[in-house]
Design an enzyme around this catalytic site. Structure first.
Site, mmCIF file in Angstrom:
data_model
loop_
_atom_site.group_PDB
_atom_site.id
_atom_site.type_symbol
_atom_site.label_atom_id
_atom_site.label_comp_id
_atom_site.label_asym_id
_atom_site.label_seq_id
_atom_site.Cartn_x
_atom_site.Cartn_y
_atom_site.Cartn_z
ATOM 1 N N ARG A 177 -0.434 9.160 -9.722
ATOM 2 C CA ARG A 177 -0.474 7.937 -8.908
ATOM 3 C C ARG A 177 0.137 6.724 -9.612
ATOM 4 N NH1 ARG A 177 -3.932 7.449 -4.830
ATOM 5 N NH2 ARG A 177 -4.163 5.261 -5.394
ATOM 6 N N ASP B 134 0.840 -1.207 0.000
ATOM 7 C CA ASP B 134 0.000 0.000 0.000
ATOM 8 C C ASP B 134 0.869 1.248 0.000
ATOM 9 O OD1 ASP B 134 -2.367 1.385 -0.058
ATOM 10 O OD2 ASP B 134 -2.732 1.255 2.103
ATOM 11 N N GLY B 135 0.332 2.317 -0.559
ATOM 12 C CA GLY B 135 1.004 3.608 -0.514
ATOM 13 C C GLY B 135 1.622 4.054 -1.833
ATOM 14 N N GLU C 178 0.763 -13.207 12.590
ATOM 15 C CA GLU C 178 1.338 -12.045 13.257
ATOM 16 C C GLU C 178 1.260 -10.881 12.275
ATOM 17 O OE1 GLU C 178 2.331 -11.921 16.397
ATOM 18 O OE2 GLU C 178 1.901 -14.060 16.675
ATOM 19 N N ARG D 42 0.277 7.656 -2.808
ATOM 20 C CA ARG D 42 0.856 8.722 -1.975
ATOM 21 C C ARG D 42 2.331 8.939 -2.301
ATOM 22 N NH1 ARG D 42 -1.147 6.119 3.385
ATOM 23 N NH2 ARG D 42 -1.777 4.526 1.885
ATOM 24 N N ARG E 57 1.815 -4.987 6.215
ATOM 25 C CA ARG E 57 1.159 -3.920 5.450
ATOM 26 C C ARG E 57 2.015 -2.664 5.502
ATOM 27 N NH1 ARG E 57 -5.027 -2.315 4.470
ATOM 28 N NH2 ARG E 57 -4.636 -0.584 3.056
ATOM 29 N N GLU F 81 -12.503 -4.239 -4.497
ATOM 30 C CA GLU F 81 -12.913 -2.841 -4.316
ATOM 31 C C GLU F 81 -12.127 -1.897 -5.240
ATOM 32 O OE1 GLU F 81 -12.175 -4.979 -1.784
ATOM 33 O OE2 GLU F 81 -14.192 -5.245 -0.965
ATOM 34 N N ASN F 82 -10.917 -2.304 -5.610
ATOM 35 C CA ASN F 82 -10.098 -1.442 -6.472
ATOM 36 C C ASN F 82 -10.698 -1.245 -7.876
ATOM 37 O OD1 ASN F 82 -6.931 -2.662 -5.100
ATOM 38 N ND2 ASN F 82 -8.093 -0.848 -4.498
HETATM 39 C C1 IPE Z 1 -5.582 -2.689 -0.349
HETATM 40 O O1 IPE Z 1 -5.149 -1.374 -0.531
HETATM 41 C C2 IPE Z 1 -5.586 -3.408 -1.663
HETATM 42 C C3 IPE Z 1 -4.267 -3.624 -2.256
HETATM 43 C C4 IPE Z 1 -3.116 -3.374 -1.708
HETATM 44 C C5 IPE Z 1 -4.285 -4.203 -3.578
HETATM 45 P P1 IPE Z 1 -6.205 -0.197 -0.678
HETATM 46 O O2 IPE Z 1 -5.431 1.055 -0.783
HETATM 47 O O3 IPE Z 1 -7.153 -0.498 -1.766
HETATM 48 O O4 IPE Z 1 -6.972 -0.298 0.719
HETATM 49 P P2 IPE Z 1 -7.838 0.767 1.509
HETATM 50 O O5 IPE Z 1 -8.908 1.250 0.582
HETATM 51 O O6 IPE Z 1 -6.920 1.875 1.920
HETATM 52 O O7 IPE Z 1 -8.363 0.026 2.694
HETATM 53 C C1 IPE Z 2 -1.467 0.187 -3.386
HETATM 54 O O1 IPE Z 2 -1.230 1.556 -3.422
HETATM 55 C C2 IPE Z 2 -1.698 -0.412 -4.740
HETATM 56 C C3 IPE Z 2 -3.092 -0.786 -5.028
HETATM 57 C C4 IPE Z 2 -4.079 -0.713 -4.186
HETATM 58 C C5 IPE Z 2 -3.373 -1.273 -6.364
HETATM 59 P P1 IPE Z 2 -2.411 2.609 -3.480
HETATM 60 O O2 IPE Z 2 -2.747 2.854 -4.913
HETATM 61 O O3 IPE Z 2 -3.547 2.153 -2.639
HETATM 62 O O4 IPE Z 2 -1.729 3.887 -2.862
HETATM 63 P P2 IPE Z 2 -2.354 4.893 -1.807
HETATM 64 O O5 IPE Z 2 -2.800 4.056 -0.637
HETATM 65 O O6 IPE Z 2 -3.491 5.577 -2.479
HETATM 66 O O7 IPE Z 2 -1.233 5.809 -1.454
HETATM 67 MG MG MG Z 3 -4.002 2.399 -0.699
#
Ligand code: IPE
Ligand code: IPE
Ligand code: MG
Length: 258
Positions: A44, A31-32, A218, A35, A199, A78-79
């Site tokens: 992004r 994640d991230g 864990e 950002r 995470r 959800e993505n």
């Molecule tokens: C979780 O990340 C899904 C993946 C890493 C593929 P998200 O960025 O979609 O999760 P939320 O919406 O912050 O919970």
């Molecule tokens: C994780 O990074 C990748 C996917 C969910 C596909 P994000 O795209 O969720 O990045 P942030 O959380 O918006 O920074």
């Molecule tokens: Mg994210």
């Protein structure tokens, strides 16, 4: 930090890992990315592209310490609700990365696997995935699983439906439905449950990932954004994991009678 200093840090961390207690299965919520890109004024999608290096380095690190299963959350159910341009960019990135990394996966003994509703992926992704899975099927060093169009509730509902069907058609007695049977109907059938869930990006939630399988995992959270994640971070997580007492409901005294 110089490249040399960085390498010795990874080696130093790795040398402290007890090879006998390395988790067999590590699951990662990457994640991230968004950002990371936005912080440098980029779109992004630039974050997603840079996240590929992190996947590669983490896979190398996991292989070095003997992890057998590495499962990345790459795209959730959800993505699909993200802006279409971002979804399309992620699907293109998946296809391009699979094609460019295939030889390296084979050289490193990596078997590719996917979990999730892959039927809902665009045909180009499905075909590339199937081809990569087929061409790495003989590898045995590590199983790299990509969770794509995946959500835990989706797979639990699917399992419940298949069990209900078997009961209705007389192939299965309700009394035969136990934890092992439910596990065998999930997309992770045949894999050990993850002992460690990582995470990145500072969020401390599970976001519909492997809910059944992480019952006793864990959890390890880091503020590091996914594109900055390297094997050093994996080693740190594993060291932290090795310092914890996993009690599974027992008391410390039961686990370690004096
Ligand atoms: C979780 O990340 C899904 C993946 C890493 C593929 P998200 O960025 O979609 O999760 P939320 O919406 O912050 O919970
Ligand atoms: C994780 O990074 C990748 C996917 C969910 C596909 P994000 O795209 O969720 O990045 P942030 O959380 O918006 O920074
Ligand atoms: Mg994210």
């Amino acid at each position: 930090m110089s490249a040399h200093a960085k390498i010795s840090t990874a080696e130093e961390l790795r040398s402290r890992i007890d090879p006998a207690r390395v988790p067999e299965h590590v699951a990662i919520i990457m994640d991230g990315n968004g950002r990371w890109a936005q912080r440098q004024g980029e779109h992004r999608v630039v974050g997603h592209s840079n996240g590929v290096k992190s996947v590669r380095d983490t896979l190398v690190g996991a292989t070095e310490i003997g992890v057998r299963y590495l499962t990345f959350y790459a795209f959730s159910t959800e993505n699909w609700n993200r802006p279409q341009a971002e979804v399309d960019a992620l699907m293109d990135l998946l296809v391009n990365t699979l094609m460019s990394e295939l030889d390296s996966l084979n050289e490193n003994g990596v078997r590719l696997h996917t979990i999730g509703d892959t039927d809902s992926l665009p045909a180009s992704c499905r075909n590339t995935l199937q081809e990569a899975i087929r061409r790495t099927a003989h590898n045995t060093r590590i199983t790299l699983t990509l969770a794509l169009s995946y959500s835990a509730r989706w797979e639990i509902v699917r399992a419940a439906r298949s069990i209900a069907q078997d009961v209705q058609e007389g192939r299965l007695a309700p009394s035969a439905v136990d934890e092992a049977l439910v596990s065998s109907r999930l997309s992770t059938a045949g894999m050990p449950d993850p002992e460690l869930l990582i995470r990145t990006s500072g969020e401390q939630r599970v976001s519909n990932y492997l809910l059944w399988q992480i019952a006793y995992a864990e959890l390890w959270f880091t503020a590091v954004l996914w594109p900055d994640f390297r094997k050093e971070h994996l080693f740190q997580a594993v060291l932290d994991y090795q310092g914890r007492e996993r009690r599974f409901g027992l008391t410390s005294e039961q686990l370690d009678p004096a």
